[in-house]
Design a protein around this motif. Sequence first.
Motif, PDB file in Angstrom:
ATOM      1  N   LEU A 306     -20.475  -1.954  48.651  1.00 32.21           N
ATOM      2  CA  LEU A 306     -21.145  -3.258  48.680  1.00 32.21           C
ATOM      3  C   LEU A 306     -22.345  -3.267  47.742  1.00 32.21           C
ATOM      4  O   LEU A 306     -22.516  -4.190  46.933  1.00 32.21           O
ATOM      5  CB  LEU A 306     -21.582  -3.581  50.105  1.00 32.21           C
ATOM      6  CG  LEU A 306     -22.374  -4.871  50.294  1.00 32.21           C
ATOM      7  CD1 LEU A 306     -21.523  -6.087  49.940  1.00 32.21           C
ATOM      8  CD2 LEU A 306     -22.890  -4.984  51.737  1.00 32.21           C
ATOM      9  N   ALA A 307     -23.167  -2.236  47.828  1.00 34.64           N
ATOM     10  CA  ALA A 307     -24.350  -2.179  46.962  1.00 34.64           C
ATOM     11  C   ALA A 307     -23.956  -2.086  45.495  1.00 34.64           C
ATOM     12  O   ALA A 307     -24.592  -2.705  44.631  1.00 34.64           O
ATOM     13  CB  ALA A 307     -25.221  -0.995  47.354  1.00 34.64           C
ATOM     14  N   HIS A 308     -22.902  -1.331  45.211  1.00 33.09           N
ATOM     15  CA  HIS A 308     -22.424  -1.223  43.824  1.00 33.09           C
ATOM     16  C   HIS A 308     -21.988  -2.588  43.297  1.00 33.09           C
ATOM     17  O   HIS A 308     -22.322  -2.965  42.161  1.00 33.09           O
ATOM     18  CB  HIS A 308     -21.270  -0.232  43.750  1.00 33.09           C
ATOM     19  CG  HIS A 308     -20.519  -0.278  42.453  1.00 33.09           C
ATOM     20  ND1 HIS A 308     -20.985   0.318  41.301  1.00 33.09           N
ATOM     21  CD2 HIS A 308     -19.339  -0.877  42.119  1.00 33.09           C
ATOM     22  CE1 HIS A 308     -20.133   0.098  40.311  1.00 33.09           C
ATOM     23  NE2 HIS A 308     -19.131  -0.619  40.783  1.00 33.09           N
ATOM     24  N   CYS A 309     -21.234  -3.337  44.094  1.00 29.48           N
ATOM     25  CA  CYS A 309     -20.746  -4.644  43.653  1.00 29.48           C
ATOM     26  C   CYS A 309     -21.893  -5.633  43.439  1.00 29.48           C
ATOM     27  O   CYS A 309     -21.816  -6.510  42.565  1.00 29.48           O
ATOM     28  CB  CYS A 309     -19.754  -5.199  44.669  1.00 29.48           C
ATOM     29  SG  CYS A 309     -18.184  -4.295  44.752  1.00 29.48           S
ATOM     30  N   LEU A 310     -22.958  -5.505  44.214  1.00 28.12           N
ATOM     31  CA  LEU A 310     -24.089  -6.422  44.109  1.00 28.12           C
ATOM     32  C   LEU A 310     -25.073  -6.027  43.022  1.00 28.12           C
ATOM     33  O   LEU A 310     -25.929  -6.831  42.642  1.00 28.12           O
ATOM     34  CB  LEU A 310     -24.827  -6.479  45.450  1.00 28.12           C
ATOM     35  CG  LEU A 310     -24.083  -7.161  46.595  1.00 28.12           C
ATOM     36  CD1 LEU A 310     -24.756  -6.853  47.924  1.00 28.12           C
ATOM     37  CD2 LEU A 310     -24.024  -8.674  46.373  1.00 28.12           C
ATOM     38  N   ASP A 311     -24.956  -4.807  42.520  1.00 30.15           N
ATOM     39  CA  ASP A 311     -25.940  -4.274  41.583  1.00 30.15           C
ATOM     40  C   ASP A 311     -25.968  -5.089  40.291  1.00 30.15           C
ATOM     41  O   ASP A 311     -25.059  -5.012  39.465  1.00 30.15           O
ATOM     42  CB  ASP A 311     -25.615  -2.816  41.276  1.00 30.15           C
ATOM     43  CG  ASP A 311     -26.792  -2.064  40.677  1.00 30.15           C
ATOM     44  OD1 ASP A 311     -27.907  -2.618  40.664  1.00 30.15           O
ATOM     45  OD2 ASP A 311     -26.596  -0.916  40.232  1.00 30.15           O
ATOM     46  N   LEU A 316     -23.710 -14.006  43.519  1.00 28.43           N
ATOM     47  CA  LEU A 316     -23.537 -13.213  44.735  1.00 28.43           C
ATOM     48  C   LEU A 316     -22.157 -13.418  45.371  1.00 28.43           C
ATOM     49  O   LEU A 316     -21.495 -12.433  45.730  1.00 28.43           O
ATOM     50  CB  LEU A 316     -24.667 -13.520  45.717  1.00 28.43           C
ATOM     51  CG  LEU A 316     -24.881 -12.527  46.852  1.00 28.43           C
ATOM     52  CD1 LEU A 316     -26.352 -12.464  47.228  1.00 28.43           C
ATOM     53  CD2 LEU A 316     -24.067 -12.924  48.076  1.00 28.43           C
ATOM     54  N   PRO A 317     -21.662 -14.656  45.541  1.00 31.33           N
ATOM     55  CA  PRO A 317     -20.316 -14.802  46.117  1.00 31.33           C
ATOM     56  C   PRO A 317     -19.242 -14.097  45.299  1.00 31.33           C
ATOM     57  O   PRO A 317     -18.309 -13.521  45.864  1.00 31.33           O
ATOM     58  CB  PRO A 317     -20.112 -16.327  46.139  1.00 31.33           C
ATOM     59  CG  PRO A 317     -21.499 -16.876  46.272  1.00 31.33           C
ATOM     60  CD  PRO A 317     -22.339 -15.972  45.416  1.00 31.33           C
ATOM     61  N   ASP A 318     -19.351 -14.104  43.955  1.00 36.77           N
ATOM     62  CA  ASP A 318     -18.378 -13.376  43.137  1.00 36.77           C
ATOM     63  C   ASP A 318     -18.452 -11.874  43.409  1.00 36.77           C
ATOM     64  O   ASP A 318     -17.424 -11.192  43.473  1.00 36.77           O
ATOM     65  CB  ASP A 318     -18.644 -13.635  41.648  1.00 36.77           C
ATOM     66  CG  ASP A 318     -17.990 -14.920  41.164  1.00 36.77           C
ATOM     67  OD1 ASP A 318     -17.214 -15.512  41.939  1.00 36.77           O
ATOM     68  OD2 ASP A 318     -18.269 -15.325  40.027  1.00 36.77           O
ATOM     69  N   ALA A 319     -19.679 -11.356  43.561  1.00 32.69           N
ATOM     70  CA  ALA A 319     -19.847  -9.932  43.853  1.00 32.69           C
ATOM     71  C   ALA A 319     -19.210  -9.571  45.188  1.00 32.69           C
ATOM     72  O   ALA A 319     -18.592  -8.507  45.325  1.00 32.69           O
ATOM     73  CB  ALA A 319     -21.327  -9.571  43.856  1.00 32.69           C
TER      74      ALA A 319
END
Length: 393
Positions: A306-311, A316-319
Amino acid sequence: MPQRAATIVGGGIGGLAAAIALHRRGWRVEVLERAPRFTEIGAGISLWPNALRSLEALGLADAVRALGAVEASGGVRDRRGRWLSRTDNGELARRFGHPLVVLHRADLLRVLAEALPADRLRSGSEVRAVRDDGQGVVVEHSGGASRPDLVVGADGLRSVVRGALWPDAAGPRYAGYSAWRMVTEPLAEPPAEGAATWGRGERFGHTALPGGRMYCFATASLPAGTAVGPSEHAELLRRFGAWPDPIPALLASVPEGAVLRHDLYDLPPLPTFARGRVALLGDAAHAMTPNLGQGACQALEDAVTLAHCLDGAPDLPDALRSYDLLRRPRTQAITRRSARLGALGQLSWPPAVLVRDTAARLMPARVTLRSMAPVLGWTVPGDRVTAAGSGSS
């Protein structure tokens, strides 16, 4: 970019790990935990190589390993105590980079909680509602209300977040058996090897903890909600007191009031782990039976993914959609695999038990270890090695 805020609902292993991963990327986090303290009691936890890889990503693997125990070997036995299969922990470490480490859940929770600023941890905070009011997601709790950029539902099998924003999702389903968990007093001569002993509709397992203690667990096929008496400890003695050594001695060293029992459930597959600015992780997303020892391991994987995708993600919704695509196929496949192994372990019809035990005895150890590669060979997203078996079944 302004500092983003995340509210993590649930202060268990997955929730704290997600908070650490986001905090270290500059997010302002708060962890809302209904219980009065961030702790757990009464049970051990197995951390497989994929979990330790996740903890490495959080910078906590060494601290956790220092609190755990590593057995040289273990395996599965039949009701007479004969080995059906063996596991070499040294070979496990050589193949996957880490051994199997067992420690007390409370020790793991303490390491995770201490990795966050104390003012980010809000115990005694019961979440009462989670809703999207058109301008964002609002989390109403006993301490007030929060309107973060991101909400992470890490609040377990009966998740309030899932219930609020996934109202049509199927509820937990009973696995058909109940489980006991307990920790012995320190033993003068603890067993040299761990083992899971399979009977007919019953199992008993033991593995080492630091300090000469043993973590023990047992299962029995029972209707959901079955009451036993006069005590859980007495029920264990009735069921397992005549099983092969060292089981009777282990039960004798468990304090009378130190036995926990829970009916076991898993979660039917969700169509998505993310909606808008809300993500689910851990048991809230993919509760599974403990037969592969992967519940907490998968929650740790969820957190670092999750943190990697948000980095640095601008949207945000795409992440969160990327997080869902990475995590949902893998965790739902492992949930199915764990359920199948549990059904196998709980077989009670004698001819089926004979076939099961014979097949296990004939299976080469290298084949068993190789079959675990899709689960244990996972790597942190962004590593040079491609994540192994992201969709294994």
